[in-house]
Scaffold this motif. Structure first.
Motif, PDB file in Angstrom:
ATOM      1  N   ILE B 222       0.881  -1.169   0.000  1.00 56.33           N
ATOM      2  CA  ILE B 222       0.000   0.000   0.000  1.00 56.33           C
ATOM      3  C   ILE B 222       0.915   1.215   0.000  1.00 56.33           C
ATOM      4  CG2 ILE B 222      -1.716   1.296   1.338  1.00 56.33           C
ATOM      5  CD1 ILE B 222      -2.620  -1.427   2.510  1.00 56.33           C
ATOM      6  N   LEU B 223       0.872   2.009  -1.073  1.00 60.60           N
ATOM      7  CA  LEU B 223       1.687   3.227  -1.128  1.00 60.60           C
ATOM      8  C   LEU B 223       0.812   4.211  -1.882  1.00 60.60           C
ATOM      9  CD1 LEU B 223       5.454   3.602  -1.935  1.00 60.60           C
ATOM     10  CD2 LEU B 223       3.766   5.265  -2.710  1.00 60.60           C
ATOM     11  N   THR B 224       0.198   5.135  -1.138  1.00 60.38           N
ATOM     12  CA  THR B 224      -0.887   5.888  -1.730  1.00 60.38           C
ATOM     13  C   THR B 224      -1.022   7.266  -1.122  1.00 60.38           C
ATOM     14  OG1 THR B 224      -3.286   5.884  -2.094  1.00 60.38           O
ATOM     15  CG2 THR B 224      -2.504   4.821  -0.090  1.00 60.38           C
ATOM     16  N   LYS B 225      -1.396   8.228  -1.979  1.00 55.88           N
ATOM     17  CA  LYS B 225      -1.748   9.524  -1.429  1.00 55.88           C
ATOM     18  C   LYS B 225      -3.219   9.538  -1.010  1.00 55.88           C
ATOM     19  CE  LYS B 225      -2.339  11.675  -6.001  1.00 55.88           C
ATOM     20  NZ  LYS B 225      -1.881  12.813  -6.807  1.00 55.88           N
ATOM     21  N   ASP B 226      -3.902   8.428  -1.229  1.00 56.67           N
ATOM     22  CA  ASP B 226      -5.283   8.294  -0.771  1.00 56.67           C
ATOM     23  C   ASP B 226      -5.348   7.306   0.385  1.00 56.67           C
ATOM     24  OD1 ASP B 226      -6.622  10.139  -2.455  1.00 56.67           O
ATOM     25  OD2 ASP B 226      -6.365   8.763  -4.138  1.00 56.67           O
ATOM     26  N   GLY B 227      -4.603   7.600   1.413  1.00 55.40           N
ATOM     27  CA  GLY B 227      -4.503   6.708   2.564  1.00 55.40           C
ATOM     28  C   GLY B 227      -5.805   6.582   3.329  1.00 55.40           C
TER      29      GLY B 227
END
Ligand code: MN
Ligand code: MN
Lengths: 462, 462
Positions: B222-227
């Motif tokens: 999981i690597l996201t700017k929508d955490g």
């Protein structure tokens, strides 16, 4: 997704070929690694993608030819699902983009199929390769799991092969993207394969290139100093001076088209003289094969041409002897070249492998030769314009096979086992490109990657 | 593999608990991505590994308790197989290393089980998570595929959980290795998450660290700017100034033990003041939870403590109001903290997830709370020495949930929806560590990774 009309016209052509019954397209689901919900990366079924373009899990699509209906079966995300995975379009949006009129909940599929079967409609399906699909077909169509594969629809298979074998311009542009990323992986490999590094370290870097520029790798990366074993994967082994490193890898684009190339390189700065000599034999077979490609030519014959070139080269080195054509017909070259010259490539790296080689690579009249070596040739049939194929001859000095056949006295008319003995630690060499069959020949796809001994050494030490 | 006596004594303990019948351990096979032979990476079943240590595909192991027999079922490689994959030890060598006396061909398994069932022996198996295993059990034991999961052995599950929950010293050393690699992934992430890069690019680099130093990732990164979406994966999205990036990832060692950490960082050089404020609320909940860990404490209570700390912080920011304990008991915090505080970790990142949360995380007397938020807490039971768990509180500003609950007038006693409105584009923050429960507290495993705002910013700009 491509534009809607592409999917609509592909489906029209398919219906026109199969003519009656229900065509069932199981989409793929997620597969658990070590628990149900700890997934491998999602890979949609290629045929599902080809006819719908919808890259989402847990869907079924069907074409009811008899009743002129196309229906996408699946479940929309609930608000609770969106807590976990964020917003997603309703399935109707995907269906619209694919030109599919109707969407129904997944739970209605089984009864739709039961009713249709009850009315005598034939439900056509392709041979499943995921156990989950086998279970679902078994439960929905009431076929024992052991019988599901046997009851596949050969008409459906043939109709799909008749379309997917010919790559359209838009597909060629996707395949070229895949090969370009694949080329980047190989350029990175040639520059970064070094004494003291492990196979796994470098393979991980190549996978990162594929994942960051495309969707992922198109098949598990082969990066090994034991290239004599054809499907050996990267291990924790450290590369040493003198090792030959075989790198066979490919990227898959976001649209799920594959690339597949192989280069072989020294772990150190230079090939040894002996490595150069063997490398040039493989390269000659590679180039001779490519020169022979054109519509109408049997790929089986190109395979045999490659084998002849390899035998000629091995004779020059004193490893083989006797008449070249006799050696190839007898299969003596399979001591060093145990696999096929190439395969179709498209959305699958071995394109349509799941549909069966007998339908993809051979025909009613041209059956596969079951002899060792020849039986690993996935493609034997006449080439046609718009086929995309690989050409990947190699020489593999497999110590087990050498010892076994020497002990059995096999091919002693063609093989100088005494000379071969010292090659038992040589390794393996393969050189592979992806090609489009054109009107009067072929064209190598993607950007060029160093291929001659001189070019590989230059790139390596640049 | 660990030493032979470890596997032998694990199996002795297991037999002693279940006492009668046959214990069946299906090993995993390879799973086709898009064709049967184009595989995802091989992952052995964790329970199979725990009791045998044998990391090879296509095996079954059984313990016939009634007849005091242990048998490994599988097929040795043929010389033809070795052309493709190289040399491999015969199965007897693996069996010897595991202290298993007998090896038989795989095809003899079905009749062994039929004979045993015929004599009235119970065949115990764990709930399958791969469809292939369901098919095999269905065919061998003549159970409809729909029934296979229902007929799992609860005695077998409980006996396995009673062993795998307590990590031995040698397991702790493997888990620490996994967390160390995981820490390297996070240090790389903090340094390399930058404005202008894509999520996928960075995720691919993290995966390369896991693959080169261990066997692979322990779960999809999981690597996201929508955490704010809890299981959002890396996409092609480009990171912009002002974005918060949530990175939740872990490595798996060559012995298949997992790590699992989360850090949240700005895409740019610094957190904004608002981001800092929310971050520090999460960090306070994280540290308060860790301070509360010790044997005997219900993890459910630690989860509620974390929820209380989050509510306190949100009250301080004007996003929540009212009595903190009442808010938590009512579930009002689940608007911002929709998931559980943590889970067991071991050979599986959510350890033994496939055996069922009711047996792993709860007990006969402590059942899971089915309410939203609470039902995502995998672990509620009393902690014990040698448990390894994660602690991962977070705040997630999910716009769908905010809009929905606001429209429904839900929790208006506790939530200031007007103030919450401007957080609908904030994102999500989580901070996660892996911990060992010790005699009188807990110990964070692995090497430290920057965790405070100041330390994350310093590492980022170092
Ligand atoms: Mn290939
Ligand atoms: Mn976790």
């Amino acid at each position: 997704m491509f534009s809607k009309d592409i999917y609509v016209s592909r489906r029209q052509q398919l219906q026109g070929t199969v003519k009656s019954g229900i065509l069932l397209f199981p989409g793929n689901g997620n597969v658990g690694m070590n628990c149900r919900d700890n997934w491998f990366h999602f890979r949609q079924d290629s045929t599902f993608l080809y006819y719908t373009g919808i890259n989402q899990p847990d869907l079924y699509f069907l074409i009811d030819i008899d009743n002129d209906k196309e229906i996408l079966f699946g479940n929309d995300l609930t608000p609770e699902d969106m807590v976990w995975v964020g917003a997603a379009d309703p399935l109707q949006v995907f269906a619209d983009k694919a030109g599919i009129q109707e969407v129904r909940p997944l739970k209605e599929l089984a009864s739709y199929l039961k009713t249709a079967s009850g009315k005598g409609q034939k439900v056509h399906y392709l041979p499943p390769y995921r156990a989950q699909t086998t279970v679902e077909i078994s439960e929905m169509l009431d076929i024992p799991t052991q019988e599901v594969a046997n009851q596949k629809s050969v008409d459906f298979i043939k109709a799909v092969v008749a379309q997917r074998s010919y790559k359209s311009d838009i597909e060629l542009s996707e395949i070229t993207k895949a090969v370009d990323i694949t080329a980047d992986m190989h350029i990175h490999a040639i520059k970064n394969v070094k004494v003291g590094r492990t196979e796994k370290e470098i393979a991980a870097e190549l996978e990162a290139i594929a994942s960051s520029k495309g969707s992922s790798i198109s098949f598990p990366i082969i990066l090994t100093k034991d290239g004599q074993y054809l499907h050996n994967h990267a291990t924790s082994a450290v590369l040493n001076e003198g090792d030959l490193v075989l790198v066979d890898c490919g990227a898959e684009t976001l649209m799920n088209y594959a690339g597949d190339m192989t280069r072989t390189m020294p772990a150190g700065e230079r090939f040894t003289d002996l490595q150069k000599e063997v490398y040039n034999i493989v390269l000659d077979a590679h180039e001779s094969s490519i020169a022979a490609l054109k519509p109408g030519v049997l790929f089986k014959d190109v395979h045999e041409l490659a084998a002849s070139r390899l035998v000629e080269g091995l004779k020059g080195m004193g490893l083989m002897k006797g008449n070249t054509e006799d050696a190839v017909q007898a299969g003596a070259h399979t001591l060093f070249f145990q696999c096929g010259l190439g395969h179709m490539m498209g959305m699958d790296v071995h394109d349509m492998e799941n549909l069966g080689e007998e339908y993809v690579g051979y025909t009613e009249t041209l059956k596969k030769n079951p002899a060792f070596g020849f039986r690993s040739l996935r493609l034997g049939r006449a080439l046609e314009e718009r086929f995309v194929i690989t050409v990947e001859p190699g020489l593999y000095f497999n110590p087990f096979l050498i010892d076994k056949w020497k002990a059995e006295g096999k091919y002693t008319d063609f093989v100088n086992y005494d000379a071969v003995e010292k090659f038992k630690t040589f390794g393996g060499i393969r050189v592979e490109e992806d090609l489009l069959i054109t009107k009067d020949g072929s064209q190598i796809l993607g950007k060029p990657v160093a291929k001659t001994v001189a070019d590989v050494e230059e790139l390596k030490n640049s």
